[in-house]
Design an enzyme around this catalytic site. Structure first.
Site, PDB file in Angstrom:
ATOM      1  N   HIS A  34       0.817  -1.213   0.000  1.00 57.25           N
ATOM      2  CA  HIS A  34       0.000   0.000   0.000  1.00 57.25           C
ATOM      3  C   HIS A  34       0.854   1.268   0.000  1.00 57.25           C
ATOM      4  CE1 HIS A  34      -4.183  -1.688   1.120  1.00 57.25           C
ATOM      5  NE2 HIS A  34      -3.471  -2.613   0.509  1.00 57.25           N
TER       6      HIS A  34
ATOM      7  N   HIS B 115      -2.083 -12.593  -1.944  1.00 56.67           N
ATOM      8  CA  HIS B 115      -3.118 -13.310  -1.208  1.00 56.67           C
ATOM      9  C   HIS B 115      -2.720 -14.737  -0.872  1.00 56.67           C
ATOM     10  CE1 HIS B 115      -6.449 -10.357  -2.701  1.00 56.67           C
ATOM     11  NE2 HIS B 115      -5.539  -9.796  -1.926  1.00 56.67           N
TER      12      HIS B 115
END
Length: 744
Positions: free
Chosen positions: A100, A269
């Site tokens: 991020h 993920h």
């Protein structure tokens, strides 16, 4: 901006108007009115506590790099009671933090990204998509405190993500340091005009019935407060195909192709879990709006158990993607593709997908009880990789070839976390990969020409018949592509002679080709990049400037070393420095585009003023356009632009039918036409701050200062991408502040 709807139109790719739009979008003060106004103490730009002489590159090179990595590895399993680690390992948390930090980058204007550690400041520290990353940064504080100025926060964020991947057995391509911190928010970045965050019902920026071209430039994220896309689906609509459309749009604008998009999503993920096992209504304000006693922490839960550990709420989605959440594995694609899924809701009420009839061995351990098994889950964004036909082909490929997946993820992660750093010459440290990657805009090393070679080529250029205007235009076209946001562009590499730049309308392709061909025939062993800049020196000296500095050593890139598609988004739709406006109607004024271009070049207001005034009289206008050419001594470096602009005998009027884009000056007494101008000319007499600087150059004695200041500002632009020069080493100058380059 539409006065009724509040919506903003414009070019879908933005082409560098992010700084302009930052003036039109919402500010930190709009979101958090009670925020302390520290900017009142920085009227002349950001300050830095390390001091002006601090050189971050030197500090980083003195770092005990192996010791730092060892400390980061130890931290991964050093679970703290105030924010315990899922599964006893912080690795997935730090991967999300690094992702991020880097994931705000967008290609249209090069802004965003991890390059200056902006995740520490509002609004990014308080975006819904960055929920609870304030805790990840605090976990790193003891390490930052230990190593101090030798490691920036910006570098530490990314290195922590790399160490996390390594510690869980994942593939890492390398790491380059060199991201110098800033110490306040970068206020020239436009994040959007919406007045609600993603979790407050705001719709996706792409209308459901339209294509991805509708995403407002230069934005990349699909909704306000997101890094990429809403994991529940566009606007909360759990439609995997629409989610795939959004993913393609936003990842492309962040420099990722579709294979890289799949690799990053699946690789990220493969680790960790999402958090939605609690009541989201009990969460407090984000960090920027939290109470004093929270000491910068946000999203503090009001539940009795404190809302930590098992009860954490971040995205609202709950569960892990795979059954081995702290180990690199092949399980993500297996679980995604082998099972059918049904739509369910998390304890926090978020929509997510759960495998039907999942076998126990494919279930995940509970994050706080390894003896308990819980179902895995997928988000709507994950389901897009299964349902969208193009994504499905890539997913099947990676499922069947795990080595290809490992390599693709490692390379895509490296690109994600380094894309905004610019050329590899800026990378520091022992783990910089040897391989040159095309997105790094590689340029072969140049050779420093001798003084004799420089003198010989200068003489040939001076006798070549090329005009001052042609030489100045070509040098400016080459160097002015530089942008400080991601350190792309510039004169090094001579890409102005390659696709796509050689055919940009603003560069006048026929004229440019003539100049390039001539310089190629005269330069001998000198690089074309050096010859182009040297041609600008010749042009200035012909125009009356003396002793214009020239530093050679540039290299020439090849077409194979140039990602034409990546450079295409940098084509200007308007360039006030050349008084150019393209055929497309702009959503913002040309003078606002001018400010943005100057900002990306790293120019101060005086530098912008002096450059435009000089370029006008030198004949640098696009297509021999006479607007703003306020001189009868064309091709001479005079202060005539300022003198004649401020002449009180002029009467200016808009040209009928020009939509306030063209103006004519007549003599106040006789009514005869004198000059023609554009908005990018008259703004210098209209705006009080710009006019104040123009007056300095127009007053008696201003000519000498004008020439001196123009040459300094010109040389700064010509050398902006020379990271081998001392003045361009990673210093302590904040990214958002232009270093002064005018006369003392």
């Amino acid at each position: 901006m539409d006065a009724k709807t509040g919506e903003m139109g414009g070019c879908p790719m933005g082409h560098g108007d992010g700084g302009v739009r930052a003036l039109l979008g919402r500010t930190n003060r709009d979101w958090w009115p009670e925020m302390l106004a520290t900017e009142i103490l920085n009227p002349n730009g950001a300050t830095n506590p390390y001091g002006e002489e601090f050189n971050y590159a030197e500090a980083f090179n003195a770092l005990d790099y192996d010791a730092l990595k060892a400390d980061l590895k130890a931290l991964m399993t050093d679970s703290q009671p105030w924010w315990p680690a899922d599964y006893g390992h912080y690795g997935p948390f730090f991967i999300r933090m690094a992702w991020h930090a880097a994931g705000t980058y967008r290609t249209a204007d090069g802004r965003g990204g991890a390059n200056s550690g902006q995740q520490r400041f509002a609004p990014l520290d308080s975006w819904p998509d960055n929920g609870n990353l304030d805790k990840a940064r605090r976990l790193l504080w003891p390490i930052k405190q230990k190593y101090g100025k030798n490691i920036s926060w910006a570098d530490l964020f990314i290195l922590a993500g790399n160490v996390a991947i390594e510690d869980m057995g994942g593939p890492v391509f390398g790491f380059g340091g060199g991201r110098a911190d800033v110490f306040e928010p970068e206020r020239d970045i436009y994040w959007g005009s919406e007045d609600k965050w993603v979790n407050q019902g705001v719709q996706t920026r792409i209308a459901p019935e339209h294509g991805m071209h509708e995403l407002e430039g230069p934005l990349a994220a699909i909704q306000m407060g997101l890094i990429y896309v809403n994991p529940e689906g566009p606007g909360g609509n759990p439609d995997p195909l629409l989610s795939a459309r959004d993913m393609k749009a936003t990842f492309e604008r962040m420099a990722m192709n579709h294979e890289e998009t799949v690799a990053l999503t699946a690789g990220g993920h493969t680790f960790g879990k999402a958090h939605g096992n609690g009541d989201p209504s009990t969460l407090g304000h984000a960090p920027a709006g939290s109470d004093l006693v929270a000491q910068g922490f946000g999203w503090v839960s009001g539940e009795e158990h404190g809302g930590i550990g098992e009860h954490t709420v971040t995205s609202g989605i709950e569960g892990s993607w795979v059954n081995t959440p702290t180990q690199w594995s092949e399980n993500y694609f297996r679980l995604l593709l082998d099972y059918e899924y049904e739509l369910v809701k998390s304890p926090a009420g978020a929509q997510q997908w759960q495998p039907i009839n999942q076998r126990e061995e494919d279930m995940a351990p509970a994050a706080w009880d390894p003896n308990k098994k819980v179902p895995t889950m997928m988000t709507t964004a994950d389901m897009a990789l299964k349902v969208d036909p193009e994504f499905r082909v890539i997913s099947e490929k990676f499922r069947n070839d795990h080595e290809a997946f490992k390599d693709a993820f490692a390379r895509a992660w490296f690109k994600l976390t380094h894309r905004d750093m610019g050329p590899k010459a800026r990378y520091l440290g022992p783990e910089v990969p040897a391989e040159d990657l095309i997105w790094q805009d590689p340029v072969p090393a140049g050779t420093m020409p001798s003084d004799a070679e420089v003198a010989a080529v200068k003489a040939k250029i001076a006798d070549s018949g090329l005009t001052v205007s042609q030489l100045i235009k070509t040098a400016w076209a080459s160097a002015s592509t530089y942008r400080k946001s991601d350190h792309r562009g510039g004169a090094n590499g001579a890409r102005v002679a390659l696709e796509p730049q050689r055919n940009w309308e603003v560069n006048e392709p026929d004229m440019l080709a003539k100049v390039i061909d001539t310089l190629n025939g005269l330069r001998g062993n000198m690089s074309l990049a050096d010859a182009i800049v040297l041609g600008g020196v010749v042009g200035l000296e012909k125009a009356g400037a003396a002793g214009v500095p020239f530093t050679g050593g540039r290299g020439d890139a090849t077409q194979d070393q140039t990602d034409a598609e990546s450079f295409a988004v940098m084509e200007p739709e308007a360039d006030a420095f050349r008084n150019y406006v393209g055929k497309k109607k702009l959503a913002v004024k040309t003078e606002e585009m001018m400010l943005d271009r100057a900002s990306l070049l790293g120019l101060s207001v005086p530098e912008m003023v002096v450059l435009i005034g000089g370029l006008r009289v030198l004949g640098a206008n696009h297509g021999e356009r006479g607007h703003g050419h306020f001189t009868n001594r064309s091709g001479q470096l005079t202060n005539d632009f300022f003198v004649n602009l401020l002449d009180m005998t002029n009467v200016w009027k808009s040209v009928e039918g020009s939509d306030d884009q063209e103006y004519v000056a007549t003599d106040r007494a006789e009514g005869k036409e004198r000059w023609r101008a554009t908005r990018a000319d008259l703004i210098f007499g209209s705006n009080s701050e710009l006019r104040a600087i123009c007056e300095v150059y127009a007053e008696k004695g201003g000519q000498e200062r004008f020439v001196t200041d123009f040459v300094k500002a010109w040389t700064k632009v010509m050398n902006a991408d020379r990271f081998d020069l001392p003045q361009n080493k990673q210093s302590n100058t904040p990214v958002g502040v232009a270093e002064p380059a005018l006369a003392e």
